[in-house]
Motif scaffolding. Structure first.
Motif, PDB file in Angstrom:
ATOM      1  N   PHE A   1       0.828  -1.196   0.000  1.00  0.00           N
ATOM      2  CA  PHE A   1       0.000   0.000   0.000  1.00  0.00           C
ATOM      3  C   PHE A   1       0.871   1.259   0.000  1.00  0.00           C
ATOM      4  CE2 PHE A   1      -2.647   3.183   2.335  1.00  0.00           C
ATOM      5  CZ  PHE A   1      -3.609   3.338   1.352  1.00  0.00           C
ATOM      6  N   ALA A   2       1.941   1.236   0.791  1.00  0.00           N
ATOM      7  CA  ALA A   2       2.855   2.381   0.823  1.00  0.00           C
ATOM      8  C   ALA A   2       3.498   2.586  -0.542  1.00  0.00           C
ATOM      9  CB  ALA A   2       3.924   2.169   1.897  1.00  0.00           C
ATOM     10  N   ASP A   3       3.840   1.476  -1.212  1.00  0.00           N
ATOM     11  CA  ASP A   3       4.438   1.570  -2.537  1.00  0.00           C
ATOM     12  C   ASP A   3       3.433   2.151  -3.531  1.00  0.00           C
ATOM     13  OD1 ASP A   3       6.723   0.911  -4.321  1.00  0.00           O
ATOM     14  OD2 ASP A   3       5.263  -0.439  -5.261  1.00  0.00           O
ATOM     15  N   PHE A   4       2.172   1.730  -3.397  1.00  0.00           N
ATOM     16  CA  PHE A   4       1.114   2.270  -4.263  1.00  0.00           C
ATOM     17  C   PHE A   4       0.975   3.772  -4.072  1.00  0.00           C
ATOM     18  CE2 PHE A   4      -3.338   3.723  -4.097  1.00  0.00           C
ATOM     19  CZ  PHE A   4      -3.629   3.705  -5.455  1.00  0.00           C
ATOM     20  N   LEU A   5       0.968   4.223  -2.815  1.00  0.00           N
ATOM     21  CA  LEU A   5       0.818   5.650  -2.538  1.00  0.00           C
ATOM     22  C   LEU A   5       1.953   6.468  -3.151  1.00  0.00           C
ATOM     23  CD1 LEU A   5      -0.354   5.777   1.196  1.00  0.00           C
ATOM     24  CD2 LEU A   5      -1.743   5.983  -0.867  1.00  0.00           C
ATOM     25  N   GLU A   6       3.152   5.913  -3.127  1.00  0.00           N
ATOM     26  CA  GLU A   6       4.303   6.654  -3.632  1.00  0.00           C
ATOM     27  C   GLU A   6       4.370   6.676  -5.153  1.00  0.00           C
ATOM     28  OE1 GLU A   6       6.375   8.611  -1.966  1.00  0.00           O
ATOM     29  OE2 GLU A   6       5.052   8.191  -0.287  1.00  0.00           O
ATOM     30  N   LYS A   7       3.743   5.701  -5.809  1.00  0.00           N
ATOM     31  CA  LYS A   7       3.837   5.612  -7.269  1.00  0.00           C
ATOM     32  C   LYS A   7       2.576   6.102  -7.976  1.00  0.00           C
ATOM     33  CE  LYS A   7       7.178   1.828  -7.298  1.00  0.00           C
ATOM     34  NZ  LYS A   7       7.453   0.420  -7.707  1.00  0.00           N
ATOM     35  N   ALA A   8       1.496   6.271  -7.233  1.00  0.00           N
ATOM     36  CA  ALA A   8       0.243   6.705  -7.849  1.00  0.00           C
ATOM     37  C   ALA A   8       0.365   8.147  -8.359  1.00  0.00           C
ATOM     38  CB  ALA A   8      -0.898   6.601  -6.840  1.00  0.00           C
ATOM     39  N   PRO A   9      -0.254   8.456  -9.516  1.00  0.00           N
ATOM     40  CA  PRO A   9      -0.210   9.836 -10.046  1.00  0.00           C
ATOM     41  C   PRO A   9      -1.228  10.735  -9.358  1.00  0.00           C
ATOM     42  CG  PRO A   9      -1.463   8.444 -11.511  1.00  0.00           C
ATOM     43  CD  PRO A   9      -0.943   7.526 -10.418  1.00  0.00           C
ATOM     44  N   VAL A  10      -1.360  10.554  -8.071  1.00  0.00           N
ATOM     45  CA  VAL A  10      -2.334  11.294  -7.263  1.00  0.00           C
ATOM     46  C   VAL A  10      -1.642  11.706  -5.973  1.00  0.00           C
ATOM     47  CG1 VAL A  10      -4.555  11.184  -6.066  1.00  0.00           C
ATOM     48  CG2 VAL A  10      -4.236   9.926  -8.208  1.00  0.00           C
ATOM     49  N   GLY A  11      -1.974  12.891  -5.480  1.00  0.00           N
ATOM     50  CA  GLY A  11      -1.396  13.331  -4.220  1.00  0.00           C
ATOM     51  C   GLY A  11      -2.189  12.804  -3.031  1.00  0.00           C
ATOM     52  N   PHE A  12      -1.472  12.372  -2.007  1.00  0.00           N
ATOM     53  CA  PHE A  12      -2.095  11.919  -0.768  1.00  0.00           C
ATOM     54  C   PHE A  12      -1.450  12.654   0.400  1.00  0.00           C
ATOM     55  CE2 PHE A  12      -2.857   8.276  -3.538  1.00  0.00           C
ATOM     56  CZ  PHE A  12      -4.152   7.911  -3.219  1.00  0.00           C
ATOM     57  N   TYR A  13      -2.277  13.039   1.346  1.00  0.00           N
ATOM     58  CA  TYR A  13      -1.740  13.593   2.584  1.00  0.00           C
ATOM     59  C   TYR A  13      -2.662  13.176   3.718  1.00  0.00           C
ATOM     60  CZ  TYR A  13      -5.395  17.166   2.783  1.00  0.00           C
ATOM     61  OH  TYR A  13      -6.605  17.806   2.862  1.00  0.00           O
TER      62      TYR A  13
END
Length: 217
Positions: free
Chosen positions: A127-139
């Motif tokens: 999941f962490a890898d997905f968050l870092e590679k997704a073309p979307v910002g997360f905070y």
């Protein structure tokens, strides 16, 4: 020791009692069955079952020594089963009341818990890898509006690094206020957090602005 022997004979989990010199005084049937392939259930059997893991052997010996001195301890060890099998056992070394230098060894099977923990950690890594590679910002922001997480893509767009932002900036530092509306510090729309999606303007590190759509939950 006879009352203890009778009590442990009725217990379904492995139990053993060690004397002051570390010799096995008593081992119940589950303990003997667990280590039956390794020298008949002695403490040498335990170290043999650790499969040549020198650090585990030393940790077990330290734990037993500490328990003999009155300090209980526990540790999880991986026991080999066959060519490819394994299981995790939690060993507890506990001083035996009224018998100075005597130690009770309790062994519990924690394979399921350990395997589940491994699966959860793997899922968290994915999941962490997905968050870092997704073309979307997360905070993520806490109840005071402090940024506790920001992924790489959003940090890049803002011209910052996640490390520089986390714990150092608040949401209000990033969101361009419209009319100074007061609200929950974690709500970029100046409300009470009930708005789940809306448009906002973020402030970049160089002073420029970026229009975004934010979905919060």
């Amino acid at each position: 020791l006879e009352p203890i022997r009778r009590s442990y004979d009725a217990v379904g989990a492995p139990r053993a009692v060690l004397g002051p010199k570390g010799r096995t005084i008593y081992a119940n049937r589950p303990f003997l069955d667990l280590f039956r392939r390794h020298a008949g259930g002695s403490m040498d059997a335990v170290t043999a079952a650790l499969g040549g893991n020198d650090e585990a052997v030393r940790e077990f010996a330290r734990m037993v020594k500490s328990a003999a001195a009155g300090i209980a301890g526990q540790a999880d060890f991986e026991l080999k089963r066959g060519e490819d099998g394994h299981e995790w056992r939690r060993f507890e070394a506990v001083p035996l009341s009224s018998f100075p230098g005597y130690v009770v060894i309790r062994v519990e099977n924690v394979t399921r818990q350990r395997d589940l923990a491994d699966v959860l950690r793997a899922e968290q890594r994915r999941f962490a890898d997905f968050l870092e590679k997704a073309p979307v910002g997360f905070y993520s922001a806490d109840e005071d509006g402090a940024i506790v997480y920001m992924n790489g893509p959003l940090a890049d767009w803002l011209g910052v690094t996640p490390a520089a932002v986390t714990g150092a900036l608040r949401l209000e530092d990033l969101v361009v206020s419209e009319g100074g509306r007061a609200g929950a510090p974690y709500d970029p729309f100046g409300g009470d957090g009930s708005t789940v999606r809306g448009e906002a303007v973020l402030r970049r590190a160089n002073g420029s602005q970026m229009a975004v759509e934010i979905t919060q939950s």
